[in-house]
Motif scaffolding. Sequence first.
Motif, PDB file in Angstrom:
ATOM      1  N   UNK A  44      -5.913  46.199  -8.285  1.00 18.00           N
ATOM      2  CA  UNK A  44      -6.712  44.911  -7.536  1.00 18.00           C
ATOM      3  C   UNK A  44      -6.002  43.658  -7.849  1.00 18.00           C
ATOM      4  N   UNK A  45      -5.465  43.280  -9.174  1.00 23.13           N
ATOM      5  CA  UNK A  45      -4.864  41.895  -9.566  1.00 23.13           C
ATOM      6  C   UNK A  45      -3.578  42.350  -8.959  1.00 23.13           C
ATOM      7  N   UNK A  46      -2.797  43.295  -8.889  1.00 26.26           N
ATOM      8  CA  UNK A  46      -1.564  43.173  -8.222  1.00 26.26           C
ATOM      9  C   UNK A  46      -1.423  43.172  -6.718  1.00 26.26           C
ATOM     10  N   UNK A  47      -2.551  43.807  -6.222  1.00 31.66           N
ATOM     11  CA  UNK A  47      -2.811  43.810  -4.874  1.00 31.66           C
ATOM     12  C   UNK A  47      -3.160  42.460  -4.346  1.00 31.66           C
ATOM     13  N   UNK A  48      -4.116  41.603  -5.023  1.00 34.73           N
ATOM     14  CA  UNK A  48      -4.373  40.267  -4.802  1.00 34.73           C
ATOM     15  C   UNK A  48      -3.063  39.253  -4.834  1.00 34.73           C
ATOM     16  N   UNK A  49      -2.367  39.549  -5.954  1.00 37.27           N
ATOM     17  CA  UNK A  49      -0.850  38.777  -6.173  1.00 37.27           C
ATOM     18  C   UNK A  49      -0.072  38.908  -5.052  1.00 37.27           C
TER      19      UNK A  49
END
Length: 246
Positions: A28-33
């Motif tokens: 999720x962190x990678x997707x949001x970034x």
Amino acid sequence: MLRRLSDLITGQKEALAEGSPADAAALRTRRDAARAARADADRAARQAEAGLRTLQAAPAAVPAGALWAYRPLSWCDAALPAAHVGPENGTKISPDLALFHDCPLAEITLRQTLALPAAPARFALSLDTLRFRGSFLSLVLSLPEDQVTGIGLRDVLRLTLNLTMSAETRLYGRLNLQQGPNTAQMLAEFPPTEGSTTEVAFDLAYGHLRDMPLERIWIDLMVEEPAMRRLTFCDLILSRHARAEL
């Protein structure tokens, strides 16, 4: 910003290549970034596009003594699409320019091209016709509403063309002036080109107008016997001049 997007893409590729599992929080962190970086990239692209359009929208050079000059969008801004093959009657080239004809086979190509470096306009417009079995072919320029304001009996409108022809033909300009339910028309033939430039002038004092504001102005640029010809309009400028008082 572009470096950040590149790093994110590289990290994703490396993770996939290693086949290492990732927990939901990390994904999720990678997707949001990635989404944030993409939004930044889209914003930068829109800003660059706006800057290019500003550079492309070269204003028309105002002739000596003119109140203003107007160059249609097809000569100063990139058109999408850039070419029309077999266009239908009434095809819009830009918000202020359209092509009208009654050729049943529509053996016509209209193409926007980059102008030569020394040309005054950013773009040129080429009109190619093969067999033409219709009775008329015209480009119709509609003057924007804000330019129509104030035009009246004491004005002269001048249409100047810079063009090349594969074979000589006669060109006509027809000025249409709408006041309420009435439309006055003025017709003029372009004289033979001197080099590549020709122009016609419309003295509105002879346009049978009423003493009231004009609502709409458009010009038909008509080509006589267009079959088997290429006309390249390198520039087109409409200018407004104050009529000399006697």
